[in-house]
Write an enzyme that holds these catalytic residues in place. Structure first.
Site, mmCIF file in Angstrom:
data_model
loop_
_atom_site.group_PDB
_atom_site.id
_atom_site.type_symbol
_atom_site.label_atom_id
_atom_site.label_comp_id
_atom_site.label_asym_id
_atom_site.label_seq_id
_atom_site.Cartn_x
_atom_site.Cartn_y
_atom_site.Cartn_z
ATOM 1 N N GLU A 102 0.859 -1.174 0.000
ATOM 2 C CA GLU A 102 0.000 0.000 0.000
ATOM 3 C C GLU A 102 0.897 1.225 0.000
ATOM 4 O OE1 GLU A 102 -2.219 -3.288 1.991
ATOM 5 O OE2 GLU A 102 -0.388 -2.272 2.623
ATOM 6 N N TYR A 114 7.538 2.416 -7.445
ATOM 7 C CA TYR A 114 6.901 1.099 -7.581
ATOM 8 C C TYR A 114 6.510 0.824 -9.034
ATOM 9 C CZ TYR A 114 6.738 1.665 -2.525
ATOM 10 O OH TYR A 114 7.076 1.887 -1.218
#
Length: 149
Positions: A102, A114
């Site tokens: 998350e 990411y």
């Protein structure tokens, strides 16, 4: 260089936690994580000093990144990417199907990292974070390319 997280790193990692997060993990929580059979944490160390760390829990073919943190004075040097790449390789060694994480919706630099590491947005957790309250974007890295479609 990225190396496995050991008890000798706890104090430095706890300091990075306090610097980077509004709800940091305590030294006790970090030690407890190290004692878990499902824990695969790593640190980025340079000249004997911890500059960043990453946490991975792996259970039943699924991985979950708990935290990625790089000391603010060491950002922009590729340390976060090295930690994520190391964890992706570790997940492959563990035969994981995917790794999930998350990230705060406002943490644009982490989200870009990411994405650069081939994580895909898969959902949102409403009001996941506190201090301040904020949604989390759920991102996954899939080892089986067929699952990314």
């Amino acid at each position: 260089m990225v190396i496995p997280f050991d008890t000798c790193h706890i104090k430095e990692v706890a300091e990075i936690e306090k610097t980077c997060f509004s709800s940091p993990w305590s030294e006790g929580a970090l030690k407890e994580s190290l004692d878990s059979d499902f824990s695969h944490f790593a640190v980025y160390e340079s000249d004997g000093k911890v500059l960043g760390y990453i946490g991975l829990y792996a259970v039943a073919g699924e991985g979950s990144i708990t935290n990625v943190a790089v000391h603010p004075n060491a950002r922009g040097q590729g340390i976060g990417k090295a930690l994520v790449d190391y964890t992706i390789k570790k997940g492959e060694e563990l035969s994981l199907e995917y790794i999930t994480l998350e990230v705060r919706v406002t943490n644009v630099s982490a989200k870009k990292l990411y994405e650069k590491c081939h994580f895909k947005e898969v959902g949102v957790r409403r009001n996941f974070y506190t201090k301040p309250t904020e949604d989390a974007i759920i991102m996954n890295y899939f080892y089986n390319k067929e699952k990314t479609n």
